[in-house]
Design a protein around this motif. Structure first.
Motif, mmCIF file in Angstrom:
data_model
loop_
_atom_site.group_PDB
_atom_site.id
_atom_site.type_symbol
_atom_site.label_atom_id
_atom_site.label_comp_id
_atom_site.label_asym_id
_atom_site.label_seq_id
_atom_site.Cartn_x
_atom_site.Cartn_y
_atom_site.Cartn_z
ATOM 1 N N PHE A 20 -46.904 4.918 44.713
ATOM 2 C CA PHE A 20 -46.895 5.640 43.652
ATOM 3 C C PHE A 20 -46.189 6.789 43.408
ATOM 4 N N LYS A 21 -44.927 6.551 42.904
ATOM 5 C CA LYS A 21 -43.871 7.487 43.259
ATOM 6 C C LYS A 21 -42.534 7.506 42.184
ATOM 7 N N GLU A 22 -42.628 6.630 41.140
ATOM 8 C CA GLU A 22 -41.413 6.382 40.475
ATOM 9 C C GLU A 22 -42.090 7.094 38.981
ATOM 10 N N ILE A 23 -41.194 7.683 38.435
ATOM 11 C CA ILE A 23 -41.168 8.144 37.014
ATOM 12 C C ILE A 23 -39.930 7.464 36.217
ATOM 13 N N SER A 24 -39.974 6.430 35.507
ATOM 14 C CA SER A 24 -38.985 5.784 34.928
ATOM 15 C C SER A 24 -39.066 6.459 33.334
ATOM 16 N N MET A 25 -37.901 7.198 33.408
ATOM 17 C CA MET A 25 -37.644 7.761 31.965
ATOM 18 C C MET A 25 -36.134 8.132 31.782
ATOM 19 N N GLY A 26 -35.602 7.982 30.623
ATOM 20 C CA GLY A 26 -34.489 8.570 30.264
ATOM 21 C C GLY A 26 -33.478 7.023 30.002
ATOM 22 N N MET A 27 -32.676 7.103 28.979
ATOM 23 C CA MET A 27 -31.662 5.896 28.584
ATOM 24 C C MET A 27 -30.476 6.674 28.390
ATOM 25 N N SER A 28 -29.550 6.038 27.578
ATOM 26 C CA SER A 28 -27.829 6.534 27.448
ATOM 27 C C SER A 28 -28.189 7.847 26.926
ATOM 28 N N ALA A 29 -28.744 7.988 25.830
ATOM 29 C CA ALA A 29 -28.879 9.235 25.124
ATOM 30 C C ALA A 29 -29.510 10.391 25.591
ATOM 31 N N ASP A 30 -30.573 10.283 26.346
ATOM 32 C CA ASP A 30 -31.413 11.231 26.857
ATOM 33 C C ASP A 30 -31.547 11.226 28.343
ATOM 34 N N TYR A 31 -30.872 10.663 29.249
ATOM 35 C CA TYR A 31 -30.999 10.662 30.438
ATOM 36 C C TYR A 31 -31.008 12.142 31.293
ATOM 37 N N LYS A 32 -30.111 12.909 30.599
ATOM 38 C CA LYS A 32 -29.759 13.953 31.447
ATOM 39 C C LYS A 32 -31.163 14.803 31.149
ATOM 40 N N ILE A 33 -31.764 14.845 30.256
ATOM 41 C CA ILE A 33 -33.109 15.487 29.922
ATOM 42 C C ILE A 33 -33.922 14.879 30.797
ATOM 43 N N ALA A 34 -34.077 13.703 30.860
ATOM 44 C CA ALA A 34 -34.918 13.111 31.899
ATOM 45 C C ALA A 34 -34.938 13.447 33.328
ATOM 46 N N ILE A 35 -33.698 13.679 33.757
ATOM 47 C CA ILE A 35 -33.347 14.208 35.102
ATOM 48 C C ILE A 35 -33.917 15.453 35.209
ATOM 49 N N SER A 85 -35.676 19.744 22.143
ATOM 50 C CA SER A 85 -37.121 20.242 22.453
ATOM 51 C C SER A 85 -38.096 18.907 22.429
ATOM 52 N N ILE A 86 -37.976 18.070 21.356
ATOM 53 C CA ILE A 86 -39.103 17.236 21.337
ATOM 54 C C ILE A 86 -38.828 16.316 22.583
ATOM 55 N N ILE A 87 -37.847 15.778 22.832
ATOM 56 C CA ILE A 87 -37.412 14.761 24.122
ATOM 57 C C ILE A 87 -37.836 15.515 25.366
ATOM 58 N N SER A 88 -37.408 16.638 25.457
ATOM 59 C CA SER A 88 -37.866 17.470 26.801
ATOM 60 C C SER A 88 -39.506 17.751 26.692
ATOM 61 N N ASP A 89 -39.990 17.914 25.849
ATOM 62 C CA ASP A 89 -41.399 18.039 25.642
ATOM 63 C C ASP A 89 -42.510 16.779 26.047
ATOM 64 N N GLU A 90 -41.508 15.686 25.627
ATOM 65 C CA GLU A 90 -42.194 14.311 25.976
ATOM 66 C C GLU A 90 -41.925 13.902 27.334
ATOM 67 N N PHE A 91 -40.856 14.156 27.970
ATOM 68 C CA PHE A 91 -40.572 13.701 29.228
ATOM 69 C C PHE A 91 -41.428 14.727 30.034
ATOM 70 N N GLU A 92 -41.678 16.119 29.626
ATOM 71 C CA GLU A 92 -42.489 16.979 30.403
ATOM 72 C C GLU A 92 -44.032 16.553 30.504
ATOM 73 N N GLN A 93 -44.434 15.979 29.386
ATOM 74 C CA GLN A 93 -45.757 15.435 29.268
ATOM 75 C C GLN A 93 -45.922 14.387 30.245
ATOM 76 N N LEU A 94 -44.982 13.459 30.119
ATOM 77 C CA LEU A 94 -44.976 12.126 31.015
ATOM 78 C C LEU A 94 -45.118 12.583 32.603
ATOM 79 N N LYS A 95 -44.259 13.680 32.861
ATOM 80 C CA LYS A 95 -43.997 14.429 34.316
ATOM 81 C C LYS A 95 -45.745 14.811 34.649
ATOM 82 N N GLN A 96 -45.983 15.518 33.720
ATOM 83 C CA GLN A 96 -47.444 16.081 34.099
ATOM 84 C C GLN A 96 -48.331 15.153 34.273
ATOM 85 N N LEU A 97 -48.438 14.042 33.577
ATOM 86 C CA LEU A 97 -49.545 12.938 33.627
ATOM 87 C C LEU A 97 -49.163 12.419 34.940
ATOM 88 N N PHE A 98 -48.132 11.945 35.164
ATOM 89 C CA PHE A 98 -47.621 11.338 36.589
ATOM 90 C C PHE A 98 -48.041 12.504 37.866
#
Ligand SMILES: *Cc1c(COP(=O)(O)O)cnc(C)c1O
Length: 228
Positions: A189-204, A162-175
Motif C-alpha cells: 500500500f504505497k501508491e497515490i495515482s493522481m494527476g493528468m495532463s492538465a493538473d499533474y504538477k499540482i498532483a506532484i 485551489s479546487i484541484i489542490s484541495d481535492e488532491f490534498e483530500q486524497l493524500k490525507q485519506l491515503f
C-alpha cells in the motif's frame, strides 16, 4: 511523430524520483505507442478492454499495461493474464471479481481503490466514507489474490488551482489515514495515482506517485477514429 519521444524524455527528466509516468495511450495507434516505447517508456494506461486486448496482442511483451477506466465485472477475466495494475477499482463487487478471477489464473493482481474526490457528479469511485466502512469491517484487506496498492482519484475538471489542490490534498490525507490504520505493516500500500495532463504538477505537489498523462504526450485524442 518525433514529438512523442521528446515528451517522454521531458517527463523522464522532470518528474520527481518518487513519481512514475503512466503514458495514457487510449485511442492512440500502435505506431504512437511504439514511439514512446522506443524512447524507453514501458508503462501504458488504457481505459477500454477491447482496445487494450488488441494492443496487448500486438505490442512488445515487456510493456506494463495499467487499466485506468471503468471496468465491468464481465470483462475482468480477459485482462487478468497480463494486467500489471488496475487503477480504477470502484466497487466492492469488482474487487471480489478480480480476486476470484485472479485465483483461477493463479495470479495476484495489484489494484488501486478509486476514490470519488471531485465535485462533479460521477457514478464511479468509492466515497471516503464507504471505503473507510469497508476497511473497518475488514471486508477487503483479507482478499488473497489482490494486493491493494493504494488509491486513485481524479480532480474536478476545471482551471481553479485551489479546487484541484484541495481535492488532491483530500486524497493524500485519506491515503495517509488508511495507510496508518489498515495497511501500516503492508508493503504494497504505497501508491497515490493522481494527476493528468492538465493538473499533474499540482498532483506532484500533493505527493502523487503515479501521474496518468495522455494528451500532453500523444496529442488531442480523436475519439471517432477506429483503432487499428
Ligand atoms: C484519459 C485519462 C487520463 C489522461 O488524460 P489526459 O488529460 O489526456 O492526460 C488519465 N486518467 C484517466 C482515468 C483517464 O481516463
Amino acid at each position: 511523430m518525433a514529438q512523442i519521444s521528446e515528451k517522454i524524455n521531458y517527463y523522464k527528466e522532470t518528474l520527481p524520483r518518487e513519481t512514475n509516468l503512466v503514458a495514457v495511450s487510449k485511442f492512440c495507434t500502435n505506431e504512437a505507442i511504439l514511439e514512446a516505447y522506443n524512447a524507453g517508456q514501458r508503462v501504458f494506461g488504457e481505459s477500454r478492454v477491447q482496445e487494450l486486448l488488441q494492443k496487448e496482442k500486438t505490442l512488445p511483451k515487456d510493456i506494463k499495461w495499467h487499466f485506468i477506466g471503468h471496468l465491468q465485472t464481465n470483462k475482468v477475466r480477459s485482462i487478468i493474464p497480463f494486467i500489471s495494475l488496475i487503477h480504477s477499482v470502484d466497487s466492492e463487487v469488482l474487487l471480489y471479481t478480480i480476486d476470484k478471477e485472479a485465483a483461477h489464473a493463479t495470479r495476484t493482481i495489484d489494484c488501486l481503490l478509486q476514490i470519488h474526490i471531485a465535485k462533479e457528479e460521477s457514478k464511479y469511485g468509492f466515497t471516503p466514507q464507504l471505503i473507510t466502512e469497508l476497511l473497518q469491517n475488514n471486508a477487503i484487506q483479507s482478499l488473497r489474490n489482490v494486493h491493494i496498492c493504494g488509491l486513485m482519484g481524479m480532480a474536478t475538471n476545471c482551471d481553479d488551482y485551489s479546487i484541484i489542490s484541495d481535492e488532491f490534498e483530500q486524497l493524500k490525507q485519506l491515503f495517509v489515514t488508511i495507510k496508518t490504520k489498515y495497511f501500516a505493516e503492508n508493503p504494497y500500500f504505497k501508491e497515490i495515482s493522481m494527476g493528468m495532463s492538465a493538473d499533474y504538477k499540482i498532483a506532484i505537489e500533493k505527493g502523487s506517485t503515479l501521474v496518468r498523462i495522455g494528451s500532453a504526450i500523444f496529442g488531442e485524442r480523436e475519439y471517432n477514429n477506429n483503432i487499428k
